[in-house]
Write a protein that holds these residues in place. Structure first.
Motif, PDB file in Angstrom:
ATOM      1  N   VAL A   4       1.065  -1.185  -0.039  1.00 35.28           N
ATOM      2  CA  VAL A   4       0.229   0.301  -0.133  1.00 35.28           C
ATOM      3  C   VAL A   4       0.996   1.130  -0.097  1.00 35.28           C
ATOM      4  O   VAL A   4       0.422   2.435  -0.999  1.00 35.28           O
ATOM      5  N   GLU A   5       1.832   1.237   1.036  1.00 34.35           N
ATOM      6  CA  GLU A   5       2.826   2.499   1.269  1.00 34.35           C
ATOM      7  C   GLU A   5       3.299   2.727  -0.268  1.00 34.35           C
ATOM      8  O   GLU A   5       4.197   3.936  -0.276  1.00 34.35           O
ATOM      9  N   ASN A   6       3.959   1.548  -0.805  1.00 37.70           N
ATOM     10  CA  ASN A   6       4.692   1.675  -2.452  1.00 37.70           C
ATOM     11  C   ASN A   6       3.646   2.395  -3.273  1.00 37.70           C
ATOM     12  O   ASN A   6       4.570   1.999  -4.688  1.00 37.70           O
ATOM     13  N   GLY A   7       2.481   2.224  -3.871  1.00 38.68           N
ATOM     14  CA  GLY A   7       1.594   2.532  -4.395  1.00 38.68           C
ATOM     15  C   GLY A   7       1.362   1.174  -5.556  1.00 38.68           C
ATOM     16  O   GLY A   7       1.444   2.004  -6.583  1.00 38.68           O
ATOM     17  N   TYR A   8       1.097   0.148  -4.744  1.00 38.57           N
ATOM     18  CA  TYR A   8       1.001  -0.695  -5.492  1.00 38.57           C
ATOM     19  C   TYR A   8      -0.698  -0.810  -5.416  1.00 38.57           C
ATOM     20  O   TYR A   8      -1.712  -0.743  -4.550  1.00 38.57           O
ATOM     21  N   ASN A   9      -1.688  -1.555  -6.641  1.00 37.65           N
ATOM     22  CA  ASN A   9      -2.774  -1.120  -7.006  1.00 37.65           C
ATOM     23  C   ASN A   9      -2.909  -2.649  -6.111  1.00 37.65           C
ATOM     24  O   ASN A   9      -3.890  -3.381  -6.656  1.00 37.65           O
ATOM     25  N   VAL A  10      -3.892  -2.705  -4.965  1.00 34.73           N
ATOM     26  CA  VAL A  10      -4.015  -3.651  -4.011  1.00 34.73           C
ATOM     27  C   VAL A  10      -6.037  -3.730  -4.724  1.00 34.73           C
ATOM     28  O   VAL A  10      -6.057  -3.280  -3.476  1.00 34.73           O
ATOM     29  N   VAL A  11      -6.395  -4.185  -5.106  1.00 39.67           N
ATOM     30  CA  VAL A  11      -7.823  -4.438  -5.682  1.00 39.67           C
ATOM     31  C   VAL A  11      -8.866  -5.299  -4.829  1.00 39.67           C
ATOM     32  O   VAL A  11     -10.108  -4.514  -4.113  1.00 39.67           O
ATOM     33  N   ALA A  12      -8.362  -6.407  -3.718  1.00 42.67           N
ATOM     34  CA  ALA A  12      -8.926  -6.754  -2.551  1.00 42.67           C
ATOM     35  C   ALA A  12      -7.824  -7.578  -1.675  1.00 42.67           C
ATOM     36  O   ALA A  12      -6.938  -7.953  -2.243  1.00 42.67           O
ATOM     37  N   VAL A  13      -8.403  -8.114  -0.647  1.00 41.76           N
ATOM     38  CA  VAL A  13      -7.691  -8.337   0.101  1.00 41.76           C
ATOM     39  C   VAL A  13      -8.552  -9.851   0.733  1.00 41.76           C
ATOM     40  O   VAL A  13      -9.980  -9.367   0.684  1.00 41.76           O
ATOM     41  N   VAL A  14      -7.796 -10.572   1.533  1.00 43.86           N
ATOM     42  CA  VAL A  14      -8.477 -12.078   1.282  1.00 43.86           C
ATOM     43  C   VAL A  14      -7.966 -12.780   2.168  1.00 43.86           C
ATOM     44  O   VAL A  14      -6.327 -12.717   2.562  1.00 43.86           O
ATOM     45  N   THR A  15      -8.950 -13.502   3.353  1.00 45.17           N
ATOM     46  CA  THR A  15      -8.061 -12.941   4.859  1.00 45.17           C
ATOM     47  C   THR A  15      -9.514 -13.665   5.130  1.00 45.17           C
ATOM     48  O   THR A  15     -10.630 -14.192   5.076  1.00 45.17           O
ATOM     49  N   GLN A  16      -8.578 -15.367   6.799  1.00 42.69           N
ATOM     50  CA  GLN A  16      -9.343 -15.995   6.984  1.00 42.69           C
ATOM     51  C   GLN A  16     -10.793 -15.350   7.912  1.00 42.69           C
ATOM     52  O   GLN A  16     -10.940 -13.567   8.286  1.00 42.69           O
ATOM     53  N   ALA A  21      -5.524  -9.475  12.300  1.00 42.44           N
ATOM     54  CA  ALA A  21      -4.679  -8.146  11.359  1.00 42.44           C
ATOM     55  C   ALA A  21      -4.638  -7.847  10.280  1.00 42.44           C
ATOM     56  O   ALA A  21      -4.974  -6.707  10.460  1.00 42.44           O
ATOM     57  N   VAL A  22      -4.730  -8.788   9.290  1.00 47.06           N
ATOM     58  CA  VAL A  22      -4.482  -7.982   8.127  1.00 47.06           C
ATOM     59  C   VAL A  22      -6.314  -7.548   7.528  1.00 47.06           C
ATOM     60  O   VAL A  22      -5.946  -6.475   7.335  1.00 47.06           O
ATOM     61  N   LYS A  23      -6.959  -8.034   8.347  1.00 46.83           N
ATOM     62  CA  LYS A  23      -9.003  -7.685   7.828  1.00 46.83           C
ATOM     63  C   LYS A  23      -8.285  -6.399   8.838  1.00 46.83           C
ATOM     64  O   LYS A  23      -9.122  -5.174   8.124  1.00 46.83           O
ATOM     65  N   GLN A  24      -7.703  -5.641  10.147  1.00 49.91           N
ATOM     66  CA  GLN A  24      -7.950  -4.808  10.132  1.00 49.91           C
ATOM     67  C   GLN A  24      -7.649  -3.934   9.924  1.00 49.91           C
ATOM     68  O   GLN A  24      -7.990  -2.570   9.943  1.00 49.91           O
ATOM     69  N   TYR A  25      -6.348  -3.728   9.668  1.00 52.67           N
ATOM     70  CA  TYR A  25      -5.651  -2.706   8.589  1.00 52.67           C
ATOM     71  C   TYR A  25      -6.320  -3.053   7.826  1.00 52.67           C
ATOM     72  O   TYR A  25      -6.498  -1.693   6.558  1.00 52.67           O
ATOM     73  N   ALA A  26      -6.400  -4.175   6.445  1.00 50.93           N
ATOM     74  CA  ALA A  26      -7.780  -3.518   5.073  1.00 50.93           C
ATOM     75  C   ALA A  26      -8.812  -2.556   4.947  1.00 50.93           C
ATOM     76  O   ALA A  26      -9.001  -1.385   4.277  1.00 50.93           O
ATOM     77  N   VAL A  27      -9.063  -2.738   6.370  1.00 46.74           N
ATOM     78  CA  VAL A  27     -10.892  -2.344   6.073  1.00 46.74           C
ATOM     79  C   VAL A  27     -10.517  -0.719   6.969  1.00 46.74           C
ATOM     80  O   VAL A  27     -10.492   0.523   6.117  1.00 46.74           O
ATOM     81  N   ALA A  28      -8.834  -0.269   7.427  1.00 46.52           N
ATOM     82  CA  ALA A  28      -8.349   0.761   7.461  1.00 46.52           C
ATOM     83  C   ALA A  28      -8.718   1.891   6.891  1.00 46.52           C
ATOM     84  O   ALA A  28      -7.869   2.617   6.370  1.00 46.52           O
ATOM     85  N   GLN A  29      -7.736   1.140   5.959  1.00 46.88           N
ATOM     86  CA  GLN A  29      -6.990   1.748   4.395  1.00 46.88           C
ATOM     87  C   GLN A  29      -7.756   1.358   3.622  1.00 46.88           C
ATOM     88  O   GLN A  29      -8.223   2.415   2.004  1.00 46.88           O
ATOM     89  N   GLY A  30      -9.570   0.863   3.337  1.00 48.82           N
ATOM     90  CA  GLY A  30     -10.417   0.960   2.736  1.00 48.82           C
ATOM     91  C   GLY A  30     -10.426   0.104   1.763  1.00 48.82           C
ATOM     92  O   GLY A  30     -10.776   0.750   0.474  1.00 48.82           O
ATOM     93  N   LEU A  31      -9.252  -1.348   1.720  1.00 48.77           N
ATOM     94  CA  LEU A  31      -9.608  -1.839   0.985  1.00 48.77           C
ATOM     95  C   LEU A  31     -10.833  -3.299   0.922  1.00 48.77           C
ATOM     96  O   LEU A  31     -11.433  -3.767   2.105  1.00 48.77           O
TER      97      LEU A  31
END
Length: 319
Positions: free
Chosen positions: A25-37, A53-63
């Protein structure tokens, strides 16, 4: 190709994976979705759902976040396909079916916390320390049909100090893994999606199977060096344990988090003794000083605090 041409789906669950997702995210890559448990029930009655932990970060980033119960679920597969990813990145996740890992145009690569082909499996960091390795590292490889066997893209080594426990190595590899992921993406971009790879050599492999409670029991018939590495390879989580036997035969589980090599001959495997003010247990060859421990139902403490709470240590042993 530029990095903006990549549409990336990221897959991961624990804190270890967050560092890599953050780097993307911080290096400008286009993460279009996140898959987690799926969210995990916690609390006494399991009434509270705890996101990964991944979901918490993804939600905070609006992913966008997908949380499939089963990876082959047709609804999940179609939802995943709708993001039109041309690359998937996996860090500390579950085994993927072919319908998922083969979906993107440029494939799916995994960031594995070991120098493959060594330490394939679920607990590579623990087993590297348990086995007394002086070096481990991280590897990126393209997923194929078998676990951790795909073609290697890139590796980065990491030195393991003799006194390091698994937490130290975990934190180091977490940061190194994020850097390796970025370096791997640079290779993929430079090669228009098809970087050079190397097949894994299957000769003389060391494996990293999942760790269970019974895996963590200390075998005092091993050498002091082996027990020392075993303890630090499980510290602080899940923790190596032994059974403390009182003079009256009462048994209590005792976790051991830190030991120190004494260089003194022991007097029989599992025998407890005092060397000055040091609490020691004998392995098959030498004594080990017990530095930090935890009795069942008690808090983690130093051996000195443990001894202060004991009326006597004479007559106790471990098995």
């Amino acid at each position: 190709m530029t990095k903006e041409d990549l549409r990336i789906v990221f897959m991961g669950t624990p804190e270890f994976a967050v560092e890599t997702l953050r780097a993307l995210v911080e290096n400008g890559y286009n993460v279009v979705a996140v898959v987690t448990q799926p969210d995990k029930p916690v609390g006494r009655h399991g009434s509270v759902l705890q996101p990964s932990a991944v979901k918490q970060y993804a939600v905070a980033q609006g992913l966008p976040v997908l949380q499939p119960e089963k990876m082959k679920n047709p609804e999940f597969v179609e939802a995943l396909r709708s993001y039109r990813a041309n690359l998937q990145v996996v860090v500390a996740f579950r085994m993927l079916p072919e319908v998922v890992w083969a979906m993107p145009e440029y494939g799916t690569f995994n960031v594995h916390a070991a120098l493959l082909p060594q330490y394939r499996g679920a607990a590579p960091i623990n087993w590297a320390v348990i086995n007394g390795e002086r070096q481990t590292g991280v590897t990126t490889f393209f997923l194929d049909h078998d676990i951790d066997t795909g073609r290697i893209i890139k590796k980065m080594p990491f030195d393991i100090p003799d006194e390091a426990d698994v937490e130290y190595v975990y934190n180091g590899l977490m940061r190194l893994g994020a850097n390796l992921c970025l370096a791997t993406l640079e290779l993929i971009v430079a090669a228009n999606g098809h970087p050079e790879t190397v097949a894994q050599d299957d000769a003389e492999l060391k494996h990293a199977p999942k760790i269970f409670k019974e895996t963590c029991e200390i075998d005092w018939t091993k050498t002091a060096r082996q027990v020392y590495d075993f303890v630090r390879g499980l510290s602080p989580v899940p923790g190596a344990w032994t059974t403390l036997v009182a003079p009256d035969g009462k048994e209590t589980v005792l976790k051991i988090y830190k030991t120190r090599k004494m260089g003194k001959a022991g007097q029989g495997s599992g025998r407890i003794s005092m060397e000055g003010k040091a609490l020691c247990i004998s392995a098959t060859d030498e004594l080990l000083e017990i530095v930090e421990l935890q009795l069942a139902g008690k808090k983690r403490m130093t051996a000195r605090d443990f001894l202060n709470g004991m009326k006597q240590i004479e007559g106790y042993r471990v098995k």
